[in-house]
Design a protein around this motif. Structure first.
Motif, mmCIF file in Angstrom:
data_model
loop_
_atom_site.group_PDB
_atom_site.id
_atom_site.type_symbol
_atom_site.label_atom_id
_atom_site.label_comp_id
_atom_site.label_asym_id
_atom_site.label_seq_id
_atom_site.Cartn_x
_atom_site.Cartn_y
_atom_site.Cartn_z
ATOM 1 N N ILE A 41 -11.307 -3.141 8.544
ATOM 2 C CA ILE A 41 -10.917 -2.749 7.673
ATOM 3 C C ILE A 41 -10.733 -4.028 6.486
ATOM 4 C CG2 ILE A 41 -10.145 -1.105 6.000
ATOM 5 C CD1 ILE A 41 -10.134 1.212 7.865
ATOM 6 N N ARG A 42 -9.383 -4.780 7.094
ATOM 7 C CA ARG A 42 -8.814 -5.909 6.607
ATOM 8 C C ARG A 42 -9.854 -6.878 5.680
ATOM 9 N NH1 ARG A 42 -4.232 -4.134 9.463
ATOM 10 N NH2 ARG A 42 -2.381 -3.617 7.942
ATOM 11 N N LYS A 43 -10.363 -6.632 6.929
ATOM 12 C CA LYS A 43 -11.374 -8.408 6.660
ATOM 13 C C LYS A 43 -12.119 -7.783 5.966
ATOM 14 C CE LYS A 43 -10.941 -10.628 11.504
ATOM 15 N NZ LYS A 43 -12.049 -10.124 12.885
ATOM 16 N N VAL A 44 -12.671 -7.091 4.726
ATOM 17 C CA VAL A 44 -13.950 -6.935 4.223
ATOM 18 C C VAL A 44 -13.084 -6.606 2.561
ATOM 19 C CG1 VAL A 44 -15.323 -6.118 5.390
ATOM 20 C CG2 VAL A 44 -13.747 -4.341 4.641
ATOM 21 N N LEU A 45 -11.271 -6.086 2.894
ATOM 22 C CA LEU A 45 -10.749 -5.858 1.898
ATOM 23 C C LEU A 45 -9.900 -6.948 0.672
ATOM 24 C CD1 LEU A 45 -9.168 -2.931 1.932
ATOM 25 C CD2 LEU A 45 -11.201 -2.612 1.309
ATOM 26 N N LYS A 46 -9.977 -8.657 2.105
ATOM 27 C CA LYS A 46 -9.637 -9.667 1.872
ATOM 28 C C LYS A 46 -9.592 -10.365 0.000
ATOM 29 C CE LYS A 46 -7.710 -13.545 3.814
ATOM 30 N NZ LYS A 46 -7.921 -14.556 5.160
ATOM 31 N N TYR A 47 -10.854 -9.914 -0.375
ATOM 32 C CA TYR A 47 -11.236 -11.102 -1.701
ATOM 33 C C TYR A 47 -11.387 -10.483 -1.696
ATOM 34 C CZ TYR A 47 -11.055 -14.905 2.163
ATOM 35 O OH TYR A 47 -10.649 -15.675 3.661
ATOM 36 N N SER A 48 -11.463 -9.210 -2.549
ATOM 37 C CA SER A 48 -12.285 -7.761 -3.492
ATOM 38 C C SER A 48 -11.379 -7.633 -4.691
ATOM 39 C CB SER A 48 -12.520 -6.671 -2.576
ATOM 40 O OG SER A 48 -13.742 -6.800 -2.000
ATOM 41 N N ASN A 49 -11.621 -7.601 -5.367
ATOM 42 C CA ASN A 49 -10.766 -6.180 -6.433
ATOM 43 C C ASN A 49 -11.137 -4.826 -6.759
ATOM 44 O OD1 ASN A 49 -13.228 -7.484 -8.153
ATOM 45 N ND2 ASN A 49 -12.122 -8.969 -9.210
ATOM 46 N N VAL A 50 -12.286 -4.650 -6.723
ATOM 47 C CA VAL A 50 -12.774 -3.421 -6.449
ATOM 48 C C VAL A 50 -13.345 -2.730 -5.135
ATOM 49 C CG1 VAL A 50 -14.618 -1.865 -7.390
ATOM 50 C CG2 VAL A 50 -13.335 -3.374 -8.907
ATOM 51 N N VAL A 51 -13.119 -2.083 -5.066
ATOM 52 C CA VAL A 51 -13.516 -1.005 -3.968
ATOM 53 C C VAL A 51 -14.060 -0.136 -4.252
ATOM 54 C CG1 VAL A 51 -12.263 0.230 -1.155
ATOM 55 C CG2 VAL A 51 -11.715 -1.812 -1.615
ATOM 56 N N VAL A 52 -14.671 0.295 -3.808
ATOM 57 C CA VAL A 52 -15.930 2.013 -3.939
ATOM 58 C C VAL A 52 -15.599 2.619 -2.526
ATOM 59 C CG1 VAL A 52 -17.903 2.959 -4.727
ATOM 60 C CG2 VAL A 52 -17.082 1.067 -6.129
ATOM 61 N N ASN A 53 -15.597 3.249 -2.272
ATOM 62 C CA ASN A 53 -15.645 4.076 -1.302
ATOM 63 C C ASN A 53 -16.434 5.472 -0.897
ATOM 64 O OD1 ASN A 53 -14.961 6.076 1.010
ATOM 65 N ND2 ASN A 53 -13.468 7.089 0.689
ATOM 66 N N LEU A 54 -17.357 5.828 -0.634
ATOM 67 C CA LEU A 54 -18.243 6.498 -0.374
ATOM 68 C C LEU A 54 -18.908 7.379 0.983
ATOM 69 C CD1 LEU A 54 -20.986 4.810 -2.343
ATOM 70 C CD2 LEU A 54 -19.425 6.565 -3.482
ATOM 71 N N PRO A 109 -19.674 -3.349 4.632
ATOM 72 C CA PRO A 109 -18.952 -2.913 5.461
ATOM 73 C C PRO A 109 -19.988 -2.583 5.691
ATOM 74 C CG PRO A 109 -17.630 -2.657 3.911
ATOM 75 C CD PRO A 109 -18.606 -2.826 3.321
ATOM 76 N N TYR A 110 -20.505 -2.157 7.466
ATOM 77 C CA TYR A 110 -21.878 -1.064 7.697
ATOM 78 C C TYR A 110 -21.539 -1.154 9.173
ATOM 79 C CZ TYR A 110 -23.211 -5.166 10.438
ATOM 80 O OH TYR A 110 -23.541 -6.111 11.149
ATOM 81 N N ARG A 111 -21.219 0.466 9.948
ATOM 82 C CA ARG A 111 -20.849 0.311 11.153
ATOM 83 C C ARG A 111 -22.638 0.644 11.866
ATOM 84 N NH1 ARG A 111 -21.059 6.387 12.081
ATOM 85 N NH2 ARG A 111 -20.386 5.831 13.871
ATOM 86 N N GLY A 112 -22.962 0.610 13.788
ATOM 87 C CA GLY A 112 -23.639 0.932 14.276
ATOM 88 C C GLY A 112 -24.506 -0.853 13.585
ATOM 89 N N ASP A 113 -25.985 -0.791 13.742
ATOM 90 C CA ASP A 113 -27.306 -1.895 13.574
ATOM 91 C C ASP A 113 -27.361 -2.376 12.553
ATOM 92 O OD1 ASP A 113 -29.862 -2.717 13.967
ATOM 93 O OD2 ASP A 113 -29.779 -2.349 16.202
ATOM 94 N N ASN A 114 -27.024 -3.848 12.689
ATOM 95 C CA ASN A 114 -26.565 -4.836 12.295
ATOM 96 C C ASN A 114 -28.031 -4.770 11.007
ATOM 97 O OD1 ASN A 114 -28.507 -5.533 14.317
ATOM 98 N ND2 ASN A 114 -27.874 -7.886 12.887
ATOM 99 N N TYR A 115 -29.229 -3.960 11.663
ATOM 100 C CA TYR A 115 -30.647 -3.860 10.395
ATOM 101 C C TYR A 115 -30.279 -2.444 9.763
ATOM 102 C CZ TYR A 115 -33.251 -7.941 13.686
ATOM 103 O OH TYR A 115 -33.505 -9.165 14.111
ATOM 104 N N ASP A 116 -29.617 -2.153 10.004
ATOM 105 C CA ASP A 116 -29.579 -1.563 8.673
ATOM 106 C C ASP A 116 -29.314 -0.840 8.008
ATOM 107 O OD1 ASP A 116 -29.800 1.307 11.075
ATOM 108 O OD2 ASP A 116 -27.786 1.451 11.193
ATOM 109 N N PRO A 117 -28.293 -2.190 7.083
ATOM 110 C CA PRO A 117 -28.070 -3.064 5.443
ATOM 111 C C PRO A 117 -28.924 -3.579 5.624
ATOM 112 C CG PRO A 117 -26.590 -3.387 7.382
ATOM 113 C CD PRO A 117 -27.398 -2.930 7.986
#
Length: 402
Positions: A120-133, A87-95
Motif C-alpha cells: 500500500i505504501r508503494k502506491v501512496l508514495k507519490y500521490s496527493n489524493v487517495v480515493v477508497n472505493l 492498485p489492483y489485486r488478482g489477475d493483471n489483466y483485470d485492470p
C-alpha cells in the motif's frame, strides 16, 4: 520498468496546502502562476489547457478501481488530466481496460494486498489524493466485512496520512449504523455495521477525510437493476418482497452522478471533513420501482404474468436464499444472500443536516429518464417479431413520494 516509474512520478508529493492552491481552486487560471509554487517540484506544474492531454496537478491513487464505481471515477479523473495510480489485486489483466481512461503515460498499475502495508505504501508514495472505493457485498473466507470496511479502511487512511496525502475520499453506505434496523438477520446488517465502524476509523486516522454515503447505485454492470432482472431473484414470474415492497422507501442514484460528486469533492477544498449523502432526486416505494423495472422490460402482468407477493409467507424462497449462501459462498448466484435481502428492504434514511450531491453542484439524473435505457437488453421478446432498436412506447413512470 521501475526506473521509468520513478522518473514519471518523481517529486509528486506536495507540501501541505499546495493541492488547494494549484489544483483544487476552480477559479484559478489553468497555467500555474509564480505564487505558492514549489519550484523544486517541477511535476506539480499544471501543463496544457485542462483536458485529457493535460496535467492538472492531481496525482490520485484509486483503490477499488476495477469495481463498478471505480471505472466511472477513473474515467472522470482521467478526462480532466489527472495522473492515476491504480492498485489492483488478482489477475493483471483485470485492470487492463482502465489503461485508456487517461492519456499515454498518465495511468500506472501496481499490484497490492489490503493486508500488506508495504504494498500500500508503494502506491501512496507519490500521490496527493487517495480515493477508497473498496467494498464487499458478501463475506469470503479471505475477507470478512470487518476486514474490508473497517480494518482495511483504517489502514488505508493511516498510511495515506503518513505518506503526506492531502485529500482522502472514502466510500461508505447510506443507512450505515452501528445499530441498524432488523428485518431478517438477527442484530441487523453486518455490512451496514462495519461501514459505520469504517467511517469512524477513517475520521480517526485522517480527520480531513471526505465521506460519501451512496444509496442504491444503478448503471452499466450494476448490482441493483440486474439483481431484480436475474431469474434467481424470482420464483418463476413472481417476485417475492417483504410486505410486498410497500413498506420500503428507496432513493436510487445513477453511478455517473456519484462519480461526478467525488471528482467535485476532490476539486473543492471546502468538502474536507464533510459527509455527503449520495442519493437520487426522487424517492419511491420499492414496489413502485420494481413494477417500473418490469414495465421497462415488457414483463407486465397481462403479457408475461409478473406479480409480487409477500416473501415472509414463502418458505421455499427463504430456503433458496440459505442454500445459495451455502453452495456458492464466494460469489452468490444472482447476488442473492440474506445480507442482500436484508439491506434491500431497509428504507433509505436521509438526514437533513448532511449535504447531498446537489451541494457539490451535481445535476441529478432521474430514474424515469435513465432506467429504460439501462434495461433495454432485458426487454422480453425483443427478437420475436420486432427489433430491440424499434421505437417503443415509453413505460408509465414510477410514482414518486411527495
Amino acid at each position: 520498468m521501475n526506473n521509468a516509474i520513478v522518473i514519471s512520478f518523481r517529486s509528486v508529493k506536495p507540501r501541505a496546502g499546495l493541492l488547494a492552491a494549484t489544483s483544487c481552486n476552480p477559479a484559478r487560471n489553468y497555467s500555474a502562476s509564480t505564487e505558492d509554487v514549489d519550484y523544486t517540484n517541477l511535476s506539480l506544474y499544471k501543463r496544457g489547457t485542462g483536458g485529457r492531454s493535460s496535467f492538472n496537478g492531481i496525482v490520485a491513487t484509486v483503490f477499488g478501481c476495477t469495481g463498478f464505481m471505480g471505472r466511472y471515477v477513473c474515467t472522470k479523473l482521467g478526462k480532466i488530466g489527472t495522473q492515476l495510480i491504480l492498485p489492483y489485486r488478482g489477475d493483471n489483466y483485470d485492470p487492463m481496460r482502465l489503461k485508456v481512461v487517461g492519456d499515454l503515460g498518465q495511468v500506472y498499475f501496481h499490484p497490492y494486498n489490503l493486508k500488506n502495508e508495504e504494498s500500500i505504501r508503494k502506491v501512496l508514495k507519490y500521490s496527493n489524493v487517495v480515493v477508497n472505493l473498496i467494498g464487499r457485498d458478501w463475506e469470503t473466507r479471505n475477507f470478512s466485512f470487518d476486514d474490508v470496511h473497517n480494518e482495511g479502511a483504517r489502514r488505508l487512511a493511516r498510511l495515506a496520512r503518513e505518506a503526506g496525502v492531502v485529500r482522502f475520499i472514502h466510500m461508505s453506505s447510506l443507512n450505515a449504523s452501528q445499530d441498524p434496523e432488523k428485518i431478517f438477520i438477527e442484530g441487523g446488517s453486518r455490512f451496514l455495521k462495519t461501514k459505520a465502524l469504517g467511517e469512524l476509523a477513517v475520521l480517526e486516522e485522517f480527520p480531513n477525510a471526505t465521506i460519501f454515503r451512496p444509496a442504491d447505485v444503478y448503471g452499466q454492470e450494476d448490482r441493483f437493476l440486474r439483481y431484480y432482472m436475474h431469474n434467481w431473484r424470482r420464483t418463476l414470474q413472481a417476485l417475492p418482497l417483504w410486505e410486498n415492497g410497500l413498506k420500503t422507501e428507496k432513493q436510487p442514484v445513477h453511478v455517473t452522478d456519484v462519480a461526478a460528486g467525488i471528482v467535485a469533492a476532490i476539486k473543492d477544498p471546502d468538502s474536507a471533513r464533510k459527509i455527503y449523502q449520495a442519493v437520487g432526486p426522487k424517492r419511491y416505494i420499492l414496489a413502485e420501482l420494481v413494477d417500473f423495472f418490469h414495465r421497462c422490460t415488457r414483463r407486465t402482468e397481462e403479457g408475461w404474468g409478473y406479480q409480487k407477493y409477500n416473501m415472509k409467507w414463502d418458505p421455499f424462497f427463504q430456503l433458496k436464499v440459505t442454500l445459495t449462501e451455502r453452495l456458492s459462498p464466494t460469489w452468490p448466484l444472482g447476488d442473492l444472500s440474506w445480507e442482500r435481502v436484508e439491506r434491500e428492504h431497509l428504507s433509505d434514511i436521509i438526514k437533513p443536516e448532511l449535504p447531498t450531491l446537489e451541494d457539490l453542484g451535481i445535476q441529478l439524473t432521474t430514474v424515469e429518464e435513465q432506467v429504460p435505457w439501462e434495461l433495454r437488453p432485458w426487454i422480453y421478446g425483443a427478437y420475436h417479431g420486432h427489433d430491440i432498436d424499434d421505437p417503443i412506447i415509453p413505460p408509465a413512470p414510477p410514482k414518486a413520494i411527495a
